[in-house]
Design a protein around this motif. Structure first.
Motif, PDB file in Angstrom:
ATOM      1  N   ALA A  10       0.783  -1.060  -0.095  1.00 53.05           N
ATOM      2  CA  ALA A  10       0.018   0.023  -0.049  1.00 53.05           C
ATOM      3  C   ALA A  10       0.600   1.123  -0.016  1.00 53.05           C
ATOM      4  N   GLU A  11       1.899   1.364   0.878  1.00 54.76           N
ATOM      5  CA  GLU A  11       2.907   2.494   0.895  1.00 54.76           C
ATOM      6  C   GLU A  11       3.590   2.485  -0.532  1.00 54.76           C
ATOM      7  N   LEU A  12       3.815   1.428  -1.114  1.00 57.02           N
ATOM      8  CA  LEU A  12       4.834   1.925  -2.335  1.00 57.02           C
ATOM      9  C   LEU A  12       4.156   1.583  -3.549  1.00 57.02           C
ATOM     10  N   LYS A  13       2.714   1.370  -3.840  1.00 55.29           N
ATOM     11  CA  LYS A  13       2.335   0.936  -4.990  1.00 55.29           C
ATOM     12  C   LYS A  13       2.167   2.339  -5.906  1.00 55.29           C
ATOM     13  N   ARG A  14       2.260   3.477  -5.567  1.00 55.46           N
ATOM     14  CA  ARG A  14       2.420   4.631  -6.411  1.00 55.46           C
ATOM     15  C   ARG A  14       3.856   5.156  -6.340  1.00 55.46           C
ATOM     16  N   THR A  15       4.853   4.600  -5.910  1.00 51.82           N
ATOM     17  CA  THR A  15       6.126   5.249  -6.075  1.00 51.82           C
ATOM     18  C   THR A  15       6.691   5.132  -7.387  1.00 51.82           C
ATOM     19  N   PRO A  16       7.028   6.406  -8.036  1.00 48.57           N
ATOM     20  CA  PRO A  16       7.286   6.357  -9.453  1.00 48.57           C
ATOM     21  C   PRO A  16       8.810   5.556  -9.305  1.00 48.57           C
ATOM     22  N   VAL A  17       8.720   4.955 -10.655  1.00 50.25           N
ATOM     23  CA  VAL A  17       9.965   4.092 -11.052  1.00 50.25           C
ATOM     24  C   VAL A  17      10.423   4.458 -12.475  1.00 50.25           C
ATOM     25  N   ILE A  18      11.563   4.633 -12.513  1.00 48.50           N
ATOM     26  CA  ILE A  18      12.227   4.716 -13.963  1.00 48.50           C
ATOM     27  C   ILE A  18      13.262   3.530 -14.057  1.00 48.50           C
ATOM     28  N   MET A  19      13.030   2.644 -14.960  1.00 46.97           N
ATOM     29  CA  MET A  19      13.843   1.494 -15.359  1.00 46.97           C
ATOM     30  C   MET A  19      15.252   1.987 -15.877  1.00 46.97           C
ATOM     31  N   LEU A  20      16.486   1.604 -15.794  1.00 44.34           N
ATOM     32  CA  LEU A  20      17.684   1.581 -16.289  1.00 44.34           C
ATOM     33  C   LEU A  20      18.404   0.508 -16.642  1.00 44.34           C
ATOM     34  N   SER A  21      18.356  -0.045 -17.802  1.00 44.89           N
ATOM     35  CA  SER A  21      18.748  -1.202 -17.991  1.00 44.89           C
ATOM     36  C   SER A  21      19.324  -1.575 -19.336  1.00 44.89           C
ATOM     37  N   ALA A  22      20.327  -2.518 -19.603  1.00 42.46           N
ATOM     38  CA  ALA A  22      20.774  -2.853 -20.735  1.00 42.46           C
ATOM     39  C   ALA A  22      19.690  -3.721 -21.474  1.00 42.46           C
ATOM     40  N   GLU A  23      18.473  -4.425 -20.874  1.00 37.55           N
ATOM     41  CA  GLU A  23      17.722  -5.168 -21.351  1.00 37.55           C
ATOM     42  C   GLU A  23      16.562  -4.340 -22.355  1.00 37.55           C
ATOM     43  N   ASP A  24      16.479  -4.579 -23.316  1.00 36.03           N
ATOM     44  CA  ASP A  24      15.526  -3.867 -24.255  1.00 36.03           C
ATOM     45  C   ASP A  24      14.420  -4.767 -24.953  1.00 36.03           C
ATOM     46  N   SER A  25      14.125  -5.911 -24.367  1.00 33.88           N
ATOM     47  CA  SER A  25      12.977  -6.805 -24.611  1.00 33.88           C
ATOM     48  C   SER A  25      11.840  -6.234 -24.561  1.00 33.88           C
ATOM     49  N   ASN A  26      10.952  -6.131 -25.831  1.00 33.74           N
ATOM     50  CA  ASN A  26       9.558  -5.484 -25.791  1.00 33.74           C
ATOM     51  C   ASN A  26       8.805  -6.222 -24.702  1.00 33.74           C
ATOM     52  N   GLU A  27       8.896  -7.561 -24.674  1.00 34.35           N
ATOM     53  CA  GLU A  27       8.195  -8.257 -23.492  1.00 34.35           C
ATOM     54  C   GLU A  27       8.273  -7.564 -22.109  1.00 34.35           C
ATOM     55  N   ILE A  28       9.696  -7.220 -21.825  1.00 38.18           N
ATOM     56  CA  ILE A  28       9.957  -6.855 -20.445  1.00 38.18           C
ATOM     57  C   ILE A  28       9.568  -5.350 -20.414  1.00 38.18           C
ATOM     58  N   ILE A  29       9.697  -4.523 -21.671  1.00 39.47           N
ATOM     59  CA  ILE A  29       9.265  -3.009 -21.443  1.00 39.47           C
ATOM     60  C   ILE A  29       7.789  -3.044 -21.293  1.00 39.47           C
ATOM     61  N   SER A  30       6.881  -3.986 -22.040  1.00 43.94           N
ATOM     62  CA  SER A  30       5.573  -3.919 -21.703  1.00 43.94           C
ATOM     63  C   SER A  30       5.210  -4.320 -20.473  1.00 43.94           C
ATOM     64  N   THR A  31       5.897  -5.357 -19.995  1.00 44.19           N
ATOM     65  CA  THR A  31       5.531  -5.838 -18.505  1.00 44.19           C
ATOM     66  C   THR A  31       5.666  -4.957 -17.392  1.00 44.19           C
ATOM     67  N   VAL A  32       6.673  -4.025 -17.666  1.00 44.32           N
ATOM     68  CA  VAL A  32       7.114  -2.721 -16.548  1.00 44.32           C
ATOM     69  C   VAL A  32       6.049  -1.564 -16.989  1.00 44.32           C
ATOM     70  N   ALA A  33       5.813  -1.577 -18.217  1.00 46.54           N
ATOM     71  CA  ALA A  33       4.681  -0.525 -18.317  1.00 46.54           C
ATOM     72  C   ALA A  33       3.453  -0.803 -17.734  1.00 46.54           C
ATOM     73  N   ARG A  34       2.961  -2.109 -17.590  1.00 51.26           N
ATOM     74  CA  ARG A  34       1.506  -2.459 -17.107  1.00 51.26           C
ATOM     75  C   ARG A  34       1.698  -2.410 -15.513  1.00 51.26           C
ATOM     76  N   LEU A  35       3.121  -2.456 -15.115  1.00 55.19           N
ATOM     77  CA  LEU A  35       3.304  -2.306 -13.427  1.00 55.19           C
ATOM     78  C   LEU A  35       3.522  -0.801 -13.296  1.00 55.19           C
ATOM     79  N   GLY A  36       3.209   0.067 -14.320  1.00 55.88           N
ATOM     80  CA  GLY A  36       3.251   1.638 -13.755  1.00 55.88           C
ATOM     81  C   GLY A  36       4.527   2.150 -14.076  1.00 55.88           C
ATOM     82  N   VAL A  37       5.573   1.535 -14.685  1.00 51.27           N
ATOM     83  CA  VAL A  37       6.955   2.420 -14.623  1.00 51.27           C
ATOM     84  C   VAL A  37       6.673   3.468 -15.340  1.00 51.27           C
TER      85      VAL A  37
END
Lengths: 136, 158
Positions: free
Chosen positions: A73-100
C-alpha cells in the motif's frame, strides 16, 4: 523542507556510482541497493520519491521487485524509472503494465536520466559553492 | 515481427556497431580496428562474459581488456580512481552494455533472448572455439595504445 529521496537499485556498483554522479549537483538524498530484495527493503524503510531500477539482478530481479512494490500500500504509487541494458519488448511491456514511468536503455547520459527524473520530481541545484570539482 | 532463420549477415558488423556505440557514448573513446601488425601484448587481461539466451539462440559475448585499460575505463565511468572489485565490476558492466546492443540486433532479425549477469575473471587471453553448430566472431580493436578483444559465439537452436 526535506530533500527528495531517490533509491538506485542495481547489482553493478559501477552503475550505482554513475547514477550517484548524475545527481551530484542536485539537492537530494540518494540511497542504494544491490538487488531487488535489498531494494524492496530500502524502499519500505526510506519511502523514496523515485526509484531508478535495473532489470537483470541476482536474488530478485527488477520486475519481481516492482510486483512486490505494487502489492504494498505504501509503495504502490512510487514512481519508477527503469535503467537497463535489457530492451526486450516483452519486458518493457510488462514493466509498463506495472506503472513504470520511463525506461532508459543503457548506455545512458546524465542529461537523459536527469531530464526524465525532473519530469517526475522537483530537483533543485546545489548552490555553486557546494559543488565539488569533478576530476576526470 | 517477421521471423528470420538467419543470423545477422555479418556478425562482425553487429559487434562493431555495438562496441563503437558503447565506447563513444559511455566512454567518449574512439576505437579503430587493429591491423595485422598490431600484435596484442602478452599481458594478463580481464575477461568479462555475458550470455544471451533465447528459444532459438544461445550466445556468449566475451570482452577482454588489459588491467590498465579496465582501470582507465572505470575512471571515466565513475569519475574517480578505482581499484580491485570496482574495476572488475565496471568491466562487467561494459560487457553488459555491449551485449545488450548485440542482443537488440539479434532480436530484430528474429532471435530474441535475455541477457545473463556478467561474470568476470582475470588471466591469460582466451580464444573461444566454434563447433559445427555454432558461429564465432573474433574481433580485435585498438583504443589509443590499448588492445580490446571482443568475441561472440552463437549457437542457433534448431
Amino acid at each position: 523542507m526535506s530533500l527528495p529521496k531517490i533509491l538506485s537499485v542495481d547489482d553493478s556498483r559501477t552503475m550505482r556510482m554513475m547514477v550517484k554522479r548524475a545527481f551530484r549537483n542536485f539537492q537530494c538524498e540518494l540511497f542504494e541497493a544491490a538487488d531487488g530484495a535489498e531494494g524492496l527493503a530500502a524502499a519500505i524503510a526510506n519511502k523514496p520519491d523515485l526509484i531508478v531500477l535495473d532489470y537483470n539482478m541476482p536474488v530478485m530481479d527488477g520486475v519481481t521487485m516492482l510486483r512486490n512494490m505494487r502489492e504494498n500500500a505504501e509503495l504502490k504509487r512510487t514512481p519508477v524509472i527503469m535503467l537497463s541494458a535489457e530492451d526486450s519488448n516483452e519486458i518493457i511491456s510488462t514493466v509498463a503494465r506495472l506503472g513504470v514511468r520511463d525506461y532508459i536503455i543503457k548506455p545512458f547520459e546524465d542529461e537523459n536520466l536527469l531530464s526524465k527524473v525532473t519530469r517526475i520530481i522537483n530537483l533543485e541545484r546545489k548552490p555553486e559553492t557546494d559543488q565539488p570539482p569533478v576530476v576526470y | 515481427m517477421m521471423i528470420s532463420t538467419r543470423l545477422p549477415s555479418s556478425l562482425a558488423d553487429t559487434v562493431e556497431r555495438a562496441l563503437k556505440e558503447i565506447f563513444s557514448k559511455q566512454l567518449k573513446l574512439t576505437l579503430e580496428p587493429a591491423s595485422s601488425s598490431d600484435e596484442p601484448p602478452n599481458l594478463k587481461v580481464f575477461h568479462a562474459s555475458v550470455s544471451i539466451t533465447g528459444e532459438r539462440v544461445k550466445a556468449s559475448v566475451l570482452l577482454q581488456v588489459s588491467e590498465a585499460f579496465a582501470a582507465k575505463a572505470t575512471k571515466i565511468l565513475i569519475g574517480c580512481d578505482a581499484e580491485g572489485e570496482e574495476i572488475q565490476d565496471a568491466t562487467g558492466e561494459l560487457c553488459n552494455m555491449i551485449s545488450g546492443r548485440i542482443k537488440s540486433e539479434l532480436t530484430t532479425v528474429g532471435f530474441p533472448g535475455i541477457l545473463g549477469t556478467p561474470t568476470i575473471t582475470f588471466g591469460s587471453r582466451i580464444d573461444l572455439r566454434d563447433t559445427i553448430d555454432s558461429e564465432l566472431c573474433r574481433t580485435e580493436w585498438v583504443c589509443g595504445t590499448d588492445h580490446i578483444n571482443l568475441q561472440i559465439l552463437i549457437h542457433k537452436q534448431p
